[in-house]
Design a protein around this motif. Structure first.
Motif, PDB file in Angstrom:
ATOM      1  N   UNK A   9       0.826  -1.207   0.000  1.00 27.20           N
ATOM      2  CA  UNK A   9       0.000   0.000   0.000  1.00 27.20           C
ATOM      3  C   UNK A   9       0.860   1.256   0.000  1.00 27.20           C
ATOM      4  N   UNK A  10       1.863   1.292   0.870  1.00 26.38           N
ATOM      5  CA  UNK A  10       2.746   2.462   0.925  1.00 26.38           C
ATOM      6  C   UNK A  10       3.502   2.627  -0.389  1.00 26.38           C
ATOM      7  N   UNK A  11       3.984   1.522  -0.932  1.00 24.97           N
ATOM      8  CA  UNK A  11       4.713   1.580  -2.196  1.00 24.97           C
ATOM      9  C   UNK A  11       3.844   2.057  -3.339  1.00 24.97           C
ATOM     10  N   UNK A  12       2.581   1.618  -3.356  1.00 24.58           N
ATOM     11  CA  UNK A  12       1.671   2.021  -4.424  1.00 24.58           C
ATOM     12  C   UNK A  12       1.340   3.499  -4.348  1.00 24.58           C
ATOM     13  N   UNK A  13       1.247   4.036  -3.132  1.00 27.97           N
ATOM     14  CA  UNK A  13       1.023   5.474  -2.979  1.00 27.97           C
ATOM     15  C   UNK A  13       2.184   6.268  -3.587  1.00 27.97           C
ATOM     16  N   UNK A  14       3.399   5.799  -3.364  1.00 29.96           N
ATOM     17  CA  UNK A  14       4.573   6.452  -3.959  1.00 29.96           C
ATOM     18  C   UNK A  14       4.583   6.265  -5.468  1.00 29.96           C
ATOM     19  N   UNK A  15       4.165   5.081  -5.900  1.00 25.85           N
ATOM     20  CA  UNK A  15       4.145   4.771  -7.329  1.00 25.85           C
ATOM     21  C   UNK A  15       3.203   5.694  -8.086  1.00 25.85           C
ATOM     22  N   UNK A  16       2.093   6.053  -7.445  1.00 21.13           N
ATOM     23  CA  UNK A  16       1.143   6.967  -8.070  1.00 21.13           C
ATOM     24  C   UNK A  16       1.817   8.290  -8.411  1.00 21.13           C
ATOM     25  N   UNK A  17       2.624   8.800  -7.483  1.00 20.55           N
ATOM     26  CA  UNK A  17       3.334  10.048  -7.732  1.00 20.55           C
ATOM     27  C   UNK A  17       4.404   9.886  -8.804  1.00 20.55           C
ATOM     28  N   UNK A  18       5.106   8.767  -8.756  1.00 21.95           N
ATOM     29  CA  UNK A  18       6.167   8.523  -9.734  1.00 21.95           C
ATOM     30  C   UNK A  18       5.612   8.427 -11.150  1.00 21.95           C
ATOM     31  N   UNK A  19       4.444   7.797 -11.323  1.00 22.58           N
ATOM     32  CA  UNK A  19       3.861   7.642 -12.651  1.00 22.58           C
ATOM     33  C   UNK A  19       3.515   8.978 -13.300  1.00 22.58           C
ATOM     34  N   UNK A  20       3.402  10.025 -12.496  1.00 25.66           N
ATOM     35  CA  UNK A  20       3.101  11.342 -13.044  1.00 25.66           C
ATOM     36  C   UNK A  20       4.359  12.080 -13.490  1.00 25.66           C
ATOM     37  N   UNK A  21       5.526  11.500 -13.259  1.00 25.44           N
ATOM     38  CA  UNK A  21       6.789  12.148 -13.609  1.00 25.44           C
ATOM     39  C   UNK A  21       7.132  11.928 -15.072  1.00 25.44           C
ATOM     40  N   UNK A  22       7.975  12.827 -15.606  1.00 26.26           N
ATOM     41  CA  UNK A  22       8.412  12.699 -16.990  1.00 26.26           C
ATOM     42  C   UNK A  22       9.290  11.457 -17.179  1.00 26.26           C
ATOM     43  N   UNK A  23      10.019  11.086 -16.138  1.00 27.16           N
ATOM     44  CA  UNK A  23      10.870   9.891 -16.221  1.00 27.16           C
ATOM     45  C   UNK A  23      10.027   8.638 -16.464  1.00 27.16           C
ATOM     46  N   UNK A  24       8.943   8.489 -15.708  1.00 26.27           N
ATOM     47  CA  UNK A  24       8.074   7.332 -15.886  1.00 26.27           C
ATOM     48  C   UNK A  24       7.388   7.362 -17.248  1.00 26.27           C
ATOM     49  N   UNK A  25       6.952   8.544 -17.675  1.00 24.28           N
ATOM     50  CA  UNK A  25       6.285   8.659 -18.971  1.00 24.28           C
ATOM     51  C   UNK A  25       7.226   8.324 -20.120  1.00 24.28           C
ATOM     52  N   UNK A  26       8.529   8.592 -19.929  1.00 28.69           N
ATOM     53  CA  UNK A  26       9.513   8.244 -20.948  1.00 28.69           C
ATOM     54  C   UNK A  26       9.528   6.745 -21.204  1.00 28.69           C
ATOM     55  N   UNK A  27       9.337   5.949 -20.143  1.00 29.48           N
ATOM     56  CA  UNK A  27       9.309   4.500 -20.314  1.00 29.48           C
ATOM     57  C   UNK A  27       8.157   4.049 -21.184  1.00 29.48           C
ATOM     58  N   UNK A  28       6.980   4.647 -20.987  1.00 27.66           N
ATOM     59  CA  UNK A  28       5.811   4.300 -21.788  1.00 27.66           C
ATOM     60  C   UNK A  28       6.003   4.773 -23.224  1.00 27.66           C
ATOM     61  N   UNK A  29       6.500   6.015 -23.382  1.00 25.62           N
ATOM     62  CA  UNK A  29       6.765   6.549 -24.725  1.00 25.62           C
ATOM     63  C   UNK A  29       7.694   5.618 -25.501  1.00 25.62           C
ATOM     64  N   UNK A  30       8.809   5.256 -24.877  1.00 25.30           N
ATOM     65  CA  UNK A  30       9.820   4.450 -25.552  1.00 25.30           C
ATOM     66  C   UNK A  30       9.282   3.077 -25.932  1.00 25.30           C
ATOM     67  N   UNK A  31       8.508   2.470 -25.037  1.00 28.07           N
ATOM     68  CA  UNK A  31       7.943   1.150 -25.323  1.00 28.07           C
ATOM     69  C   UNK A  31       7.026   1.217 -26.539  1.00 28.07           C
ATOM     70  N   UNK A  32       6.143   2.198 -26.564  1.00 28.33           N
ATOM     71  CA  UNK A  32       5.191   2.301 -27.666  1.00 28.33           C
ATOM     72  C   UNK A  32       5.847   2.745 -28.968  1.00 28.33           C
ATOM     73  N   UNK A  33       6.965   3.455 -28.863  1.00 30.98           N
ATOM     74  CA  UNK A  33       7.687   3.900 -30.055  1.00 30.98           C
ATOM     75  C   UNK A  33       8.785   2.925 -30.458  1.00 30.98           C
ATOM     76  N   UNK A  34       8.900   1.819 -29.698  1.00 20.65           N
ATOM     77  CA  UNK A  34       9.861   0.758 -29.992  1.00 20.65           C
ATOM     78  C   UNK A  34      11.288   1.292 -30.076  1.00 20.65           C
ATOM     79  N   UNK A  35      11.671   2.041 -29.048  1.00 23.34           N
ATOM     80  CA  UNK A  35      13.024   2.568 -28.976  1.00 23.34           C
ATOM     81  C   UNK A  35      13.567   2.415 -27.561  1.00 23.34           C
ATOM     82  N   UNK A  36      14.856   2.632 -27.409  1.00 21.60           N
ATOM     83  CA  UNK A  36      15.467   2.546 -26.089  1.00 21.60           C
ATOM     84  C   UNK A  36      15.150   3.816 -25.307  1.00 21.60           C
ATOM     85  N   UNK A  37      14.668   3.682 -24.077  1.00 19.49           N
ATOM     86  CA  UNK A  37      14.342   4.887 -23.297  1.00 19.49           C
ATOM     87  C   UNK A  37      15.582   5.627 -22.822  1.00 19.49           C
ATOM     88  N   UNK A  38      15.458   6.929 -22.637  1.00 19.32           N
ATOM     89  CA  UNK A  38      16.526   7.752 -22.097  1.00 19.32           C
ATOM     90  C   UNK A  38      16.049   8.337 -20.772  1.00 19.32           C
TER      91      UNK A  38
END
Length: 263
Positions: free
Chosen positions: A228-257
């Motif tokens: 539960x505590x980890x998921x609360x932190x995860x919610x905040x992390x998913x809103x970061x540009x770093x986390x979004x880069x992972x989704x972008x890279x996966x869908x664009x089939x490229x290596x994330x930066x």
């Protein structure tokens, strides 16, 4: 509920719940999670059998975790994840608290969130074609609780950290040696083997099985709070540009930066 992403049936001494999205390697989206939650609740009321088999449709995958494409909305923005998106913490709780003996049927890939579901089942029976592993840090994600602390209970701290920090893939034979799998059989014998296990479990006292399961769960109940505590932190992390880069890279089939977002 009318199911679109899963199949539900009672046969051969078990409730059979199958994620039916083989075109995306049985990755789950919000609708899948809602249907699984309903199916597990429904299974709890099924008194005719003692076991539940969790499976994935097709030959390629048990489940490969969250569908990364489901994080995009029509307006190009990201849909919510974590506590405000797919109800994964509730799904994991429902699977752990299931009043049946749960068996993961792994015939192919059990990766990411799918790997967590398999490891959370009471038993796992795999085809010799099964493949196990984590992928979270590679796509800007993590499962902080059942996917990490509970995994370490199965295979030890060193192996669990290796699995998360390197995101390698492991064969069914390797998973068996680590303690992730109860038995590995040739792919054409997988269903017969699972049927036999279900038949033996069905001969047992339902109440005694439930008491045994609750006793096992009590030893690791503290992980529920970690999750539960980890998921609360995860919610905040998913809103970061770093986390979004992972989704972008996966869908664009490229290596994330990822490093360009680290300050």
């Amino acid at each position: 509920m009318t199911y679109t992403d899963i199949q539900y049936e009672v046969r051969d001494s078990a409730v059979r719940v199958t994620i039916n999205r083989p075109e995306v390697y049985n990755a789950f989206r919000p609708e899948t999670v809602e249907e699984l939650l309903h199916a597990f609740e429904r299974a709890n009321d099924e008194s005719s059998v003692n076991a539940l088999v969790l499976a994935g449709a097709g030959e390629k995958a048990f489940c490969t975790g969250g569908d990364q494409k489901a994080h995009h909305r029509d307006d190009g923005k990201y849909s919510s994840r974590g506590l405000t998106g797919m109800r994964m913490e509730e799904l994991q709780t429902a699977l752990r608290d299931l009043r049946k003996v749960s068996i993961a049927r792994v015939q192919g890939f059990a990766i990411g969130g799918g790997h967590v579901l398999a490891s959370m089942c009471d038993l796992t029976i795999a085809s010799d074609k099964g493949v196990f592993g984590q992928v979270g840090p590679r796509v800007g994600s993590v499962d902080p609780g059942w996917g990490t602390a509970y995994l370490a209970r199965h295979i030890g701290e060193k192996r669990a950290r290796e699995m998360w920090f390197l995101c390698r893939r492991y064969s069914a034979a390797q998973a068996y040696e680590m303690g992730l799998v109860n038995k590995v059989v040739p792919s054409d014998q997988l269903d017969a083997e699972i049927d036999q296990w279900c038949l033996e479990i069905d001969a047992m006292s339902p109440t005694a099985l439930l008491m045994a399961k609750r006793s096992f769960n009590a030893d690791t109940e503290n992980i529920r709070s970690i999750n539960l505590l980890g998921t609360l932190s995860l919610k905040q992390y998913f809103q970061s540009e770093e986390a979004k880069e992972g989704v972008h890279a996966f869908n664009e089939k490229r290596k994330p930066d990822f490093k360009k977002y680290v300050t």
